[in-house]
Design a protein around this motif. Structure first.
Motif, short mmCIF file in Angstrom:
data_model
loop_
_atom_site.label_atom_id
_atom_site.label_comp_id
_atom_site.label_asym_id
_atom_site.label_seq_id
_atom_site.Cartn_x
_atom_site.Cartn_y
_atom_site.Cartn_z
N LEU A 52 23.11 -63.81 27.62
CA LEU A 52 23.65 -64.92 26.84
C LEU A 52 22.85 -66.20 27.03
CD1 LEU A 52 27.48 -64.29 27.29
CD2 LEU A 52 26.15 -64.07 25.18
N SER A 53 22.23 -66.37 28.21
CA SER A 53 21.48 -67.60 28.46
C SER A 53 20.28 -67.72 27.52
CB SER A 53 21.01 -67.66 29.92
OG SER A 53 19.98 -66.73 30.17
N GLN A 54 19.79 -66.60 27.04
CA GLN A 54 18.71 -66.64 26.06
C GLN A 54 19.24 -66.59 24.64
OE1 GLN A 54 16.28 -67.93 28.18
NE2 GLN A 54 15.11 -67.08 26.50
N ALA A 55 20.31 -65.85 24.44
CA ALA A 55 20.87 -65.74 23.08
C ALA A 55 21.33 -67.09 22.56
CB ALA A 55 22.04 -64.75 23.09
N GLU A 56 21.76 -67.99 23.44
CA GLU A 56 22.25 -69.29 22.99
C GLU A 56 21.13 -70.22 22.53
OE1 GLU A 56 24.33 -71.57 25.89
OE2 GLU A 56 22.62 -71.81 27.23
N HIS A 57 19.87 -69.85 22.78
CA HIS A 57 18.76 -70.71 22.37
C HIS A 57 18.71 -70.88 20.86
CE1 HIS A 57 16.22 -72.23 25.55
NE2 HIS A 57 16.33 -71.11 26.22
N GLY A 58 18.90 -69.78 20.14
CA GLY A 58 18.81 -69.88 18.69
C GLY A 58 19.14 -68.56 18.01
N ALA A 59 19.44 -68.64 16.74
CA ALA A 59 19.81 -67.44 16.00
C ALA A 59 18.69 -66.43 15.91
CB ALA A 59 20.27 -67.83 14.59
N ASP A 60 17.45 -66.89 16.05
CA ASP A 60 16.30 -65.98 15.96
C ASP A 60 15.84 -65.47 17.32
OD1 ASP A 60 15.42 -68.44 16.77
OD2 ASP A 60 13.79 -68.61 15.31
N SER A 61 16.57 -65.84 18.39
CA SER A 61 16.26 -65.29 19.71
C SER A 61 16.64 -63.82 19.77
CB SER A 61 17.02 -66.07 20.80
OG SER A 61 16.60 -67.41 20.86
N THR A 70 33.89 -68.58 26.25
CA THR A 70 33.81 -69.84 27.01
C THR A 70 32.63 -70.71 26.62
OG1 THR A 70 32.42 -68.94 28.80
CG2 THR A 70 34.79 -68.56 28.97
N LEU A 71 31.77 -70.22 25.71
CA LEU A 71 30.51 -70.91 25.42
C LEU A 71 30.59 -71.77 24.16
CD1 LEU A 71 27.91 -68.08 26.18
CD2 LEU A 71 28.60 -69.98 27.65
N PRO A 72 30.22 -73.04 24.25
CA PRO A 72 30.19 -73.90 23.06
C PRO A 72 29.22 -73.40 21.99
CG PRO A 72 30.08 -75.22 25.07
CD PRO A 72 29.90 -73.79 25.48
N ARG A 73 28.15 -72.73 22.42
CA ARG A 73 27.15 -72.25 21.46
C ARG A 73 27.34 -70.77 21.14
NH1 ARG A 73 22.64 -75.80 21.17
NH2 ARG A 73 21.22 -74.09 20.71
N ALA A 74 28.60 -70.33 21.19
CA ALA A 74 28.89 -68.90 20.98
C ALA A 74 28.47 -68.43 19.60
CB ALA A 74 30.39 -68.65 21.19
N ASP A 75 28.65 -69.24 18.57
CA ASP A 75 28.28 -68.81 17.22
C ASP A 75 26.78 -68.55 17.11
OD1 ASP A 75 30.89 -69.01 16.46
OD2 ASP A 75 30.69 -70.97 15.47
N THR A 76 25.99 -69.41 17.75
CA THR A 76 24.54 -69.21 17.77
C THR A 76 24.20 -67.93 18.52
OG1 THR A 76 24.10 -71.58 17.66
CG2 THR A 76 22.34 -70.18 18.52
N ALA A 77 24.83 -67.75 19.68
CA ALA A 77 24.56 -66.56 20.49
C ALA A 77 24.91 -65.28 19.73
CB ALA A 77 25.35 -66.64 21.79
N ARG A 78 26.01 -65.29 19.00
CA ARG A 78 26.40 -64.09 18.25
C ARG A 78 25.35 -63.71 17.20
NH1 ARG A 78 31.52 -62.34 19.21
NH2 ARG A 78 32.98 -63.83 20.16
N LEU A 79 24.76 -64.70 16.57
CA LEU A 79 23.72 -64.42 15.58
C LEU A 79 22.52 -63.75 16.24
CD1 LEU A 79 23.87 -67.72 13.49
CD2 LEU A 79 24.63 -65.44 12.77
N ALA A 80 22.15 -64.21 17.45
CA ALA A 80 21.05 -63.59 18.18
C ALA A 80 21.42 -62.19 18.64
CB ALA A 80 20.66 -64.46 19.37
N LEU A 81 22.64 -62.02 19.12
CA LEU A 81 23.08 -60.71 19.60
C LEU A 81 23.08 -59.66 18.50
CD1 LEU A 81 26.04 -61.84 21.89
CD2 LEU A 81 23.87 -60.86 22.66
#
Length: 428
Positions: A252-261, A286-297
């Motif tokens: 998750l620490s990398q997924a939150e960087h951006g949707a293209d991660s 618990t993550l504020p940037r969860a939406d961004t992380a989901r796009l990367a995941l």
């Protein structure tokens, strides 16, 4: 995240499993950056003021940061954060100081002395992104080695308004000049120079697609850059000894960087894979940037291999920016790692440590460039000159070798440069 069983995939499916999200550096971005470059070259500071108003929504009175703004930034930060920055500074400085090159001076044969003279790149430009995550840690990663190398001019650009953390860190690192200029305009300004911003010899630092394209375009016209940069990525190799919570947090620490991660887990344990998926979903809450992380995941993978040796082989094929080996005895696999930007060994070495404060540099090759490129280091702020000096005896000893080779290549002037000296020596 999609879970795949490696042995069940054919060659084409394996290749697809290790394919990164497509980079969107299309014709439109190329054209926009080319237009910005033309504006900066032809209009200089006037263009930069206009670009700041257009893209950063800021009307600036001056591009250059005044000393008073640096003092205000220092006063605005908490003592705890300044202490953290100081600790990171010390570790990064120590590790990069250890990279100061050892002098090379050798005699290749009697009377033939060859050496290497190392010189700093005189003027360097540092680009620090802002946006949703102002990367003041990148100031440490770029400015510290520039100072150690002895670069005579260190210029920093970042989009307006520059946050206090970036300003404080830049002052702490001894950056010479700081400018409120962002995006492709900043890259072009440092590459070609304006009335306010000096032209530099090499540009360092990450950025979005426009920054990446600007670096590519200025490289074509003679300004050096650090490395090609793509979306951030991490690959984790983990066995059944790994803590699923640790593994999930690293992904998750990398997924939150951006949707293209992109993040990848390689494991030989079905049980661990299932537990990590559960932990990812739990931690996302618990993550504020969860939406961004989901796009990367959605573009990421869990790959289950037969054993850890196969995991290492798959990792080498992918050539990740960050590689975490979270296994029972991680160091035993290090010699077999052929391609990675930076390697993190053990359960208590999360990628976050290298991103901020362990001492290594977080400027790393992405998108598979780790096959041929290295993590940023002190050497990137130097250039090398080879030096040779021949005594009379050395010249005589080597003369026939060069005559024969020059003759075979039909380069008679090369041969002549030797024979005229031989004739002069024989006439004495």
């Amino acid at each position: 995240m999609q879970t795949l069983i490696w042995k069940n995939l054919n060659q084409a499916e394996r290749q697809t499993a290790l394919t990164r999200p497509a980079q969107t550096l299309g014709d439109e971005i190329t054209a926009i950056v080319a237009d910005i470059k033309n504006q900066v070259v032809n209009q200089g500071d006037t263009a930069l003021f206009a670009l700041a108003e257009k893209f950063d929504k800021v009307k600036l009175d001056s591009l250059k940061i005044a000393p008073s703004e640096l003092d205000n930034a220092q006063n605005a930060l908490s003592d705890d954060l300044k202490s953290a920055i100081d600790t990171a500074y010390a570790n990064i400085h120590k590790f990069h100081t250890a990279q100061i090159p050892t002098p090379i001076d050798t005699q290749t044969m009697v009377g033939v002395r060859c050496s290497v003279a190392t010189r700093p790149i005189e003027k360097v430009g540092l680009y620090i992104p802002a946006g949703s995550a102002p990367l003041f840690s990148t100031v440490l990663m770029l400015a510290i080695p520039a100072k150690i190398a002895g670069c005579k001019k260190i210029v920093l650009c970042s989009p307006a308004p520059i946050c206090d953390e970036i300003l404080y860190t830049a002052k702490r690192c001894g950056v010479d000049e700081i400018f409120s200029v962002g995006g492709a305009g900043a890259i072009c300004a440092m590459a070609y120079g304006t009335d306010s911003i000096p032209k530099v010899d090499k540009i360092f630092g990450p950025g979005n697609a426009f920054v990446t394209e600007a670096k590519r375009q200025v490289l074509m016209t003679g300004t050096a850059i650090d490395m090609p940069a793509g979306p951030s990525e991490v690959l984790v190799i983990a066995d059944n000894f790994a803590n699923p919570s640790f593994v999930a947090s690293d992904l998750l620490s990398q997924a939150e960087h951006g949707a293209d991660s992109q993040v990848i887990l390689l494991t030989d344990s079905h049980v661990l894979a299932d537990k990590v998926l559960g932990e990812i979903e739990s931690q996302l809450q618990t993550l504020p940037r969860a939406d961004t992380a989901r796009l990367a995941l959605a573009k990421s993978r869990i790959i289950i291999a037969d054993n850890l040796t196969e995991c290492v082989a798959i990792s080498n094929t992918y050539a990740p920016e960050h590689l975490i080996i979270n296994t029972d005895n991680p160091r035993q696999y290090l010699d077999d790692i052929a391609h990675a930007g930076s390697v993190f060994l053990g359960a208590y070495t999360p990628e976050s440590m290298g991103d901020y404060a362990s001492g290594t540099n977080h400027t790393l090759p992405t998108y598979g460039y780790a096959r041929t490129q290295s993590s940023l280091g002190l050497a990137d702020f130097y250039k090398r000159m080879t030096v040779q000096e021949l005594s009379v005896d050395g010249f005589k000893n080597l003369a026939n070798t060069v005559i024969q080779m020059a003759s075979a290549e039909q380069l008679d002037a090369h041969k002549l440069a030797v024979t005229v000296r031989l004739d002069e020596l024989q006439g004495k």
